[in-house]
Motif scaffolding. Structure first.
Motif, PDB file in Angstrom:
ATOM      1  N   ILE A 101       0.861  -1.180   0.000  1.00 53.34           N
ATOM      2  CA  ILE A 101       0.000   0.000   0.000  1.00 53.34           C
ATOM      3  C   ILE A 101       0.901   1.235   0.000  1.00 53.34           C
ATOM      4  CG2 ILE A 101      -1.708   1.313   1.303  1.00 53.34           C
ATOM      5  CD1 ILE A 101      -2.681  -1.380   2.462  1.00 53.34           C
ATOM      6  N   PHE A 102       0.676   2.110  -0.975  1.00 52.73           N
ATOM      7  CA  PHE A 102       1.408   3.368  -1.071  1.00 52.73           C
ATOM      8  C   PHE A 102       0.409   4.507  -1.152  1.00 52.73           C
ATOM      9  CE2 PHE A 102       4.740   0.655  -2.998  1.00 52.73           C
ATOM     10  CZ  PHE A 102       5.821   1.063  -2.244  1.00 52.73           C
ATOM     11  N   GLU A 103       0.798   5.644  -0.650  1.00 52.38           N
ATOM     12  CA  GLU A 103      -0.036   6.831  -0.747  1.00 52.38           C
ATOM     13  C   GLU A 103       0.536   7.737  -1.830  1.00 52.38           C
ATOM     14  OE1 GLU A 103      -1.010  10.554   2.120  1.00 52.38           O
ATOM     15  OE2 GLU A 103      -1.201   8.551   3.004  1.00 52.38           O
ATOM     16  N   PHE A 104      -0.329   8.171  -2.757  1.00 48.38           N
ATOM     17  CA  PHE A 104       0.093   9.063  -3.824  1.00 48.38           C
ATOM     18  C   PHE A 104       0.397  10.435  -3.234  1.00 48.38           C
ATOM     19  CE2 PHE A 104      -1.024  12.271  -7.049  1.00 48.38           C
ATOM     20  CZ  PHE A 104      -0.068  11.957  -8.001  1.00 48.38           C
ATOM     21  N   LYS A 105       1.560  10.953  -3.549  1.00 51.28           N
ATOM     22  CA  LYS A 105       1.948  12.272  -3.074  1.00 51.28           C
ATOM     23  C   LYS A 105       1.730  13.323  -4.160  1.00 51.28           C
ATOM     24  CE  LYS A 105       5.755  14.795  -0.955  1.00 51.28           C
ATOM     25  NZ  LYS A 105       7.139  14.756  -0.508  1.00 51.28           N
ATOM     26  N   GLU A 106       2.374  13.132  -5.293  1.00 53.20           N
ATOM     27  CA  GLU A 106       2.209  14.066  -6.411  1.00 53.20           C
ATOM     28  C   GLU A 106       2.903  13.503  -7.638  1.00 53.20           C
ATOM     29  OE1 GLU A 106       6.073  16.911  -5.477  1.00 53.20           O
ATOM     30  OE2 GLU A 106       4.097  17.606  -4.900  1.00 53.20           O
ATOM     31  N   SER A 107       2.536  14.038  -8.797  1.00 51.26           N
ATOM     32  CA  SER A 107       3.253  13.684 -10.027  1.00 51.26           C
ATOM     33  C   SER A 107       4.568  14.443 -10.044  1.00 51.26           C
ATOM     34  CB  SER A 107       2.422  14.071 -11.255  1.00 51.26           C
ATOM     35  OG  SER A 107       1.275  13.268 -11.339  1.00 51.26           O
ATOM     36  N   ARG A 108       5.586  13.830 -10.595  1.00 52.44           N
ATOM     37  CA  ARG A 108       6.892  14.492 -10.702  1.00 52.44           C
ATOM     38  C   ARG A 108       6.839  15.556 -11.785  1.00 52.44           C
ATOM     39  NH1 ARG A 108      10.850  11.176  -8.199  1.00 52.44           N
ATOM     40  NH2 ARG A 108      10.112   9.047  -7.962  1.00 52.44           N
ATOM     41  N   PRO A 109       7.399  16.724 -11.537  1.00 54.85           N
ATOM     42  CA  PRO A 109       7.446  17.761 -12.570  1.00 54.85           C
ATOM     43  C   PRO A 109       8.660  17.624 -13.503  1.00 54.85           C
ATOM     44  CG  PRO A 109       8.274  18.650 -10.512  1.00 54.85           C
ATOM     45  CD  PRO A 109       7.818  17.228 -10.228  1.00 54.85           C
ATOM     46  N   THR A 110       9.537  16.685 -13.225  1.00 54.81           N
ATOM     47  CA  THR A 110      10.835  16.603 -13.889  1.00 54.81           C
ATOM     48  C   THR A 110      10.735  16.446 -15.402  1.00 54.81           C
ATOM     49  OG1 THR A 110      11.601  15.513 -11.882  1.00 54.81           O
ATOM     50  CG2 THR A 110      13.104  15.498 -13.758  1.00 54.81           C
ATOM     51  N   LEU A 111       9.877  15.556 -15.899  1.00 58.77           N
ATOM     52  CA  LEU A 111       9.775  15.340 -17.345  1.00 58.77           C
ATOM     53  C   LEU A 111       9.284  16.595 -18.053  1.00 58.77           C
ATOM     54  CD1 LEU A 111      10.114  13.398 -19.718  1.00 58.77           C
ATOM     55  CD2 LEU A 111       7.757  12.664 -19.341  1.00 58.77           C
ATOM     56  N   LYS A 112       8.293  17.244 -17.495  1.00 62.86           N
ATOM     57  CA  LYS A 112       7.780  18.480 -18.086  1.00 62.86           C
ATOM     58  C   LYS A 112       8.864  19.562 -18.095  1.00 62.86           C
ATOM     59  CE  LYS A 112       4.091  21.931 -17.690  1.00 62.86           C
ATOM     60  NZ  LYS A 112       4.924  22.982 -18.170  1.00 62.86           N
ATOM     61  N   GLU A 113       9.563  19.703 -16.993  1.00 66.23           N
ATOM     62  CA  GLU A 113      10.636  20.711 -16.915  1.00 66.23           C
ATOM     63  C   GLU A 113      11.753  20.406 -17.911  1.00 66.23           C
ATOM     64  OE1 GLU A 113      11.705  20.380 -12.798  1.00 66.23           O
ATOM     65  OE2 GLU A 113       9.959  21.538 -12.118  1.00 66.23           O
TER      66      GLU A 113
END
Length: 182
Positions: A137-149
């Motif tokens: 079980i993992f809790e979603f924190k956020e999408s990574r901005p790295t690819l977009k940046e």
């Protein structure tokens, strides 16, 4: 117990919509199997037998090369939430590039993202669920901005240069047709 489906029902479509990550698997007739994690808001259920995702620029382009060679593809979702479930979609994949007649039909379903490379469409032959009891079980924190940046920093011409250098063939030397579809 595993259960097979001939198409996606409403429960499975809802399950897919709730997932933050999915995995794609393809393989050439001879060569390395590719298993790739995908995220961001790029996946869509088109109908009960068809799904698609907006493929973003990455370090390689194995999926496209393998699909052009043989079309075989599996997409897997697994729940990292409290209720366990694994869903595999088996079928024949197709690469849709901006020059393809179907591009506008599929592209209109997605939010534009930097580094868009192609759309991968999977025509589902069967779907399978299994328990997922061993998945943590993992809790979603956020999408990574790295690819977009990274993509924004490269700019459009930099992305084309990257495709020319890194995305024209698979690691086994199969063509990806990335530049033909532009």
């Amino acid at each position: 117990m595993a259960k097979f489906y001939t198409q996606l029902d409403d429960y499975l479509r809802q399950f897919i919509a709730e997932q933050k990550v999915f995995f794609t698997a393809t393989a050439p007739f001879s060569g390395r199997i590719n298993l790739s994690p995908k995220g961001i808001d790029t996946f869509r259920c088109i109908d009960r037998k068809t799904v698609a995702y907006l493929d973003l620029t990455g370090s390689g382009n194995e999926t496209a090369a393998h699909l052009y060679e043989n079309g075989r593809m599996t997409i897997m979702f697994c729940s990292f939430a409290e209720k366990p479930l694994i869903l595999r979609l088996y079928g024949n994949g197709q690469v849709i590039g901006p020059k393809d007649p179907e591009w506008s039909k599929f592209y209109s379903l997605f939010n534009p993202l930097p580094g868009e490379r192609q759309i991968i469409v999977l025509n589902i032959n069967s779907a399978q669920t299994s328990c997922g009891f061993g998945v943590p079980i993992f809790e979603f924190k956020e999408s990574r901005p790295t690819l977009k940046e990274w993509t924004d920093n490269k700019g459009e011409e930099g992305i084309f240069d990257y495709w020319r250098e890194k995305n024209q063939t698979s690691i086994d030397g199969l063509p990806t047709r990335i530049l033909e579809n532009r």
